[in-house]
Design a protein around this motif. Structure first.
Motif, short mmCIF file in Angstrom:
data_model
loop_
_atom_site.label_atom_id
_atom_site.label_comp_id
_atom_site.label_asym_id
_atom_site.label_seq_id
_atom_site.Cartn_x
_atom_site.Cartn_y
_atom_site.Cartn_z
N ASP A 103 0.83 -1.20 0.00
CA ASP A 103 0.00 0.00 0.00
C ASP A 103 0.87 1.26 0.00
O ASP A 103 1.92 1.29 0.64
CB ASP A 103 -0.91 0.03 1.24
N ARG A 107 -3.89 7.01 3.54
CA ARG A 107 -4.90 6.37 4.38
C ARG A 107 -5.62 5.25 3.64
O ARG A 107 -5.97 4.23 4.22
CB ARG A 107 -5.90 7.41 4.86
N TRP A 108 -5.79 5.43 2.32
CA TRP A 108 -6.58 4.46 1.56
C TRP A 108 -6.28 4.66 0.09
O TRP A 108 -5.82 5.73 -0.32
CB TRP A 108 -8.07 4.70 1.84
N TRP A 109 -6.51 3.65 -0.74
CA TRP A 109 -6.33 3.79 -2.18
C TRP A 109 -7.42 3.04 -2.92
O TRP A 109 -8.07 2.14 -2.38
CB TRP A 109 -4.95 3.30 -2.63
N SER A 110 -7.61 3.41 -4.19
CA SER A 110 -8.54 2.70 -5.05
C SER A 110 -8.02 2.72 -6.48
O SER A 110 -7.25 3.61 -6.87
CB SER A 110 -9.94 3.32 -5.00
N SER A 130 -10.07 -1.67 -4.16
CA SER A 130 -9.49 -0.74 -3.19
C SER A 130 -8.58 -1.48 -2.22
O SER A 130 -8.44 -2.71 -2.27
CB SER A 130 -10.60 -0.03 -2.41
N GLN A 131 -8.01 -0.73 -1.34
CA GLN A 131 -7.12 -1.26 -0.33
C GLN A 131 -7.79 -2.34 0.52
O GLN A 131 -7.14 -3.28 0.97
CB GLN A 131 -6.64 -0.11 0.57
N THR A 132 -9.10 -2.21 0.70
CA THR A 132 -9.82 -3.16 1.56
C THR A 132 -10.54 -4.25 0.79
O THR A 132 -10.94 -5.25 1.38
CB THR A 132 -10.84 -2.41 2.43
#
Length: 200
Positions: A103, A107-110, A130-132
């Motif tokens: 990652d 905080r987050w990616w898509s 996405s990251q999740t």
């Protein structure tokens, strides 16, 4: 009288030429192929002024046409890939692997695929990973397959592959709330690779 007529003709020609030049420059600047940014990192481009107060007129117009609701770089950095790692335009009849080693420092990616700046309709209604949501390998790496043909996992469909031409596809990798270190190294930070696997 004749001099006035010649002057009027020259004046009209000058006005028409100015309009054509201005219109041509706007058309060239706002072409979808020019959308991306001035900062290049491998096959990805970005622009830290996207969605911000310092964005120029052409950049704001591009966002209005192709990137609705763009946020400032402190909230999101938008990386756009128009080509694969070899520099070939992305084509809807080809299969690509987009691979990440982990990652980014955010905080987050898509990751989203677009055809002519629209989601690609598909039965599963899968438009991004996405990251999740991405399935990972034991070492935390991941690979998303962008393809017209069904893939076993992490598949972003690009349609039947028959419609469209090279250059119609674009990948957008968004890094949300990036760290300052990530922003400072924007041109060299590690980003996913885009590799063409095969074409129909």
């Amino acid at each position: 009288m004749r001099r006035i007529g010649v002057f009027a003709l020259k004046f009209v020609i000058a006005i028409v030429a100015a309009i054509l030049l201005a219109g041509g420059s706007v058309w060239y600047a706002l072409r979808p192929t020019n959308y991306g940014g001035e900062i290049r990192n491998g096959e990805w481009t970005t622009d830290l002024t996207t969605g911000g107060k310092t964005a120029g007129l052409y950049q704001r117009a591009q966002v209005a046409l192709y990137g609705l609701w763009a946020m400032s770089s402190s909230e999101t950095i938008y990386f756009i890939a128009n080509t694969d790692a070899a520099g070939a335009p992305l084509a809807p009849n080809c299969t690509y692997s987009v691979s990440g080693a982990g990652d980014p420092d955010a905080r987050w990616w898509s990751l989203t695929v677009y055809k002519n700046f629209h989601f690609v309709p598909n039965e599963g209604k899968v438009y991004s990973y996405s990251q999740t949501s991405v399935e990972r390998e034991p070492d935390d790496s991941w690979r998303v397959m962008v393809s017209p043909e069904k893939q076993p996992r992490n598949w972003l469909p690009t349609g039947d592959g028959a419609a469209g031409a090279a250059g119609d596809l674009k990948l957008v990798f968004r890094a949300y709330n990036p760290s300052q270190s990530f922003v400072n190294q924007i041109g060299s930070v590690k980003l996913p690779s885009v590799k063409r696997e095969s074409c129909r």
